[in-house]
Design an enzyme around this catalytic site. Structure first.
Site, PDB file in Angstrom:
ATOM      1  CD  GLU A  80      12.445  -9.774   1.590  1.00 49.09           C
ATOM      2  OE1 GLU A  80      11.147 -10.263   2.167  1.00 49.09           O
ATOM      3  OE2 GLU A  80      12.289  -8.327   1.950  1.00 49.09           O
TER       4      GLU A  80
ATOM      5  CB  CYS B 267      10.248  -9.900   6.232  1.00 50.17           C
ATOM      6  SG  CYS B 267      11.820  -9.832   5.622  1.00 50.17           S
TER       7      CYS B 267
END
Length: 483
Positions: A257, A291
């Site tokens: 990720e 993010c």
């Protein structure tokens, strides 16, 4: 609990075999409060030898933990969830102290992070398989799911609790033992979580936690050891690429990720007030250090000034200060390096023609603060349209047509999440399909949910965390041919 009492009560050694343990070298490193730049405490600094000790424990415990009935694994996860909620105030204050986010944000993370334990306690008993006759009539096909085996989980500093529970929850539910290497800036939350799992009855050796100032020195030997079967990482794309290259030597199962460059599109038919509300969530949540944060705000030129003025007013009203101070909306950035990165990106955009509508400066005094900022008229060659900002800076770019907006949104090597606002259902479906991202928020500025698969495409990584898909990352498929 007071700050002093909380810090003095924390586990600050390595977490090995269900208890604290000093580093093999005896070394320790400092954990700083980003609001002051001062030391909160020190923690044990793991070595390569400590990593192998953790893997010894994980490998020894793997067989018994995998054989533990799913219901029992589920009950341990549920007890850990309950204990986390009972200590919610302690976890929230601790995250604010070591990461900097406001207490309101930290309380939200306790709820969000806890949900992964709650969700995967339920998914643990739903691991299935299938049994069918072979089409040729010459036997039967039995398909079962098995735990991957010992897992190395590397977690980031921006969500010190949730990024851990999002990995630990499904791994334990699947029957995997886990070694966690938390971020150097924020190891305290994860160490306290280790204590919670021990109190919940997790068997010794199933979970180890290794704070380290030199991550590669610890993770490198682990990845070279054939007993490790999987690595899961949340962090920068650069580090993720390096880990994938290293994992290739042993064909380790990997989940990555990685970075994001999220577009936030406001079409001319959008509810502008709702879009501003969504932009505040997508951009300013966690001080922009996420993010999933909106990195590029593309706004239809016909409504751009209205949107920009309203967003600027909202951002100007934010209160900046230490996260544990009453009324604080935006805390400090994690460290001075990150603040310098944000300053550099803003300065570059302004030098190329962007206009500062608010912010763009560093306040006087201690800590790693940066004022929430709105830039408009941002030129296409500004670095902050290409690189993750990871700070409280909203960069606004105008557009005229739908195709222009979608093309600009997709013009990035990343593909984690995109957001857009429209009142037109046909456009909502059409644009959702056209955006090259793993996740899309339609008329929503926050999308994360433990019950939904989280992950990206392109250089934002691969694999999914959360949802029914999340546990599959920790399971292998076994086929048995029966006569």
């Amino acid at each position: 609990m007071s700050v002093h009492d909380l810090i003095s009560s924390l586990p600050t050694d390595l977490w090995l075999g269900g208890a604290q343990s000093p580093s093999a070298s005896g070394a320790r490193f400092s954990v700083l409060n980003p609001a002051t730049g001062e030391e909160l405490t020190t923690v044990a600094d793991a070595t390569a030898a400590d990593g192998i000790t953790a893997l010894d424990l994980a490998a020894a415990a793997q067989g018994e933990w995998a054989a533990t009935p799913a219901r029992e694994r589920a009950e341990i996860l549920r007890r850990a969830f309950d204990l986390l909620q009972a200590r919610a105030a302690d976890f929230a204050l601790l995250m604010t102290l070591e990461m900097g986010k406001s207490l309101a944000e930290s309380r939200g993370e306790v709820n969000y992070g806890g949900e992964f334990l709650h969700w995967f306690s339920e998914e643990a008993v739903r691991i299935g398989g299938r049994f069918t006759p072979a089409p040729a009539g010459n036997g039967r096909i039995l398909v079962t799911k098995m735990p991957v085996g010992p897992v190395l989980a590397i977690t980031p500093w921006n969500f010190p609790l949730a990024m851990g529970t999002r990995k630990i929850g499904p791994a334990l539910a699947a029957g995997c033992t886990v070694i966690v290497k938390p971020a150097e800036d924020t190891p305290l939350t994860m160490l306290l979580l280790g204590q919670v799992f021990a109190d919940a009855g997790l068997p010794d050796g199933v979970l180890s936690i290794l704070p380290a100032s030199d991550a590669a020195a610890v993770t490198g030997p682990l990845m070279d050891d054939p007993r490790l079967r999987k690595i899961t990482f949340t962090g920068s794309t650069g580090v993720g690429k390096l880990l994938v290259r290293n994992a290739a030597d042993r064909l380790l199962r990997t989940s990555m990720e990685l970075g994001g460059n999220a577009p936030f599109i406001v079409f001319d038919d959008a509810d502008i007030d709702a879009a501003v509300d969504g932009a505040m969530l997508a951009k300013m949540r966690n001080g922009g250090e996420a993010c999933t944060a909106a990195n590029r705000l593309y706004v239809a030129n016909s409504v751009r000034e209205e949107f920009t003025a309203k967003l600027t007013a909202r951002i100007e009203a934010l209160t900046v200060g230490p996260g544990d101070r009453e009324g604080t909306d935006i805390g400090p950035l994690i460290n001075d390096k990150q603040r310098r990165t944000v300053i550099s990106l803003v300065d570059d955009a302004v030098a190329k023609g962007a206009r500062v509508r608010t912010g763009g400066t560093t306040p006087d005094g201690p800590g790693f603060f940066y004022r929430p900022t709105v830039l408009d008229r941002v030129p296409a060659d500004a670095n902050l349209l290409r690189d993750e900002i990871f700070g409280p800076v909203a960069a606004i770019v105008g557009f005229d047509t739908e195709d222009e907006a979608v093309t600009a949104a997709n013009d990035t090597r990343y593909g984690l999440v995109a957001y857009f606002y429209t009142e037109n259902l046909d456009r909502a479906l059409r644009v959702s399909a056209a955006l090259d991202t793993g996740m899309v928020g339609v008329n929503r500025g926050a999308i994360s949910d433990a019950a939904a698969p989280f992950g990206g495409v392109k250089e934002s990584g691969f694999g999914r965390e959360g949802g029914t898909e999340g546990i599959e990352e920790y399971l292998e498929t076994k086929y048995i041919a029966l006569q």
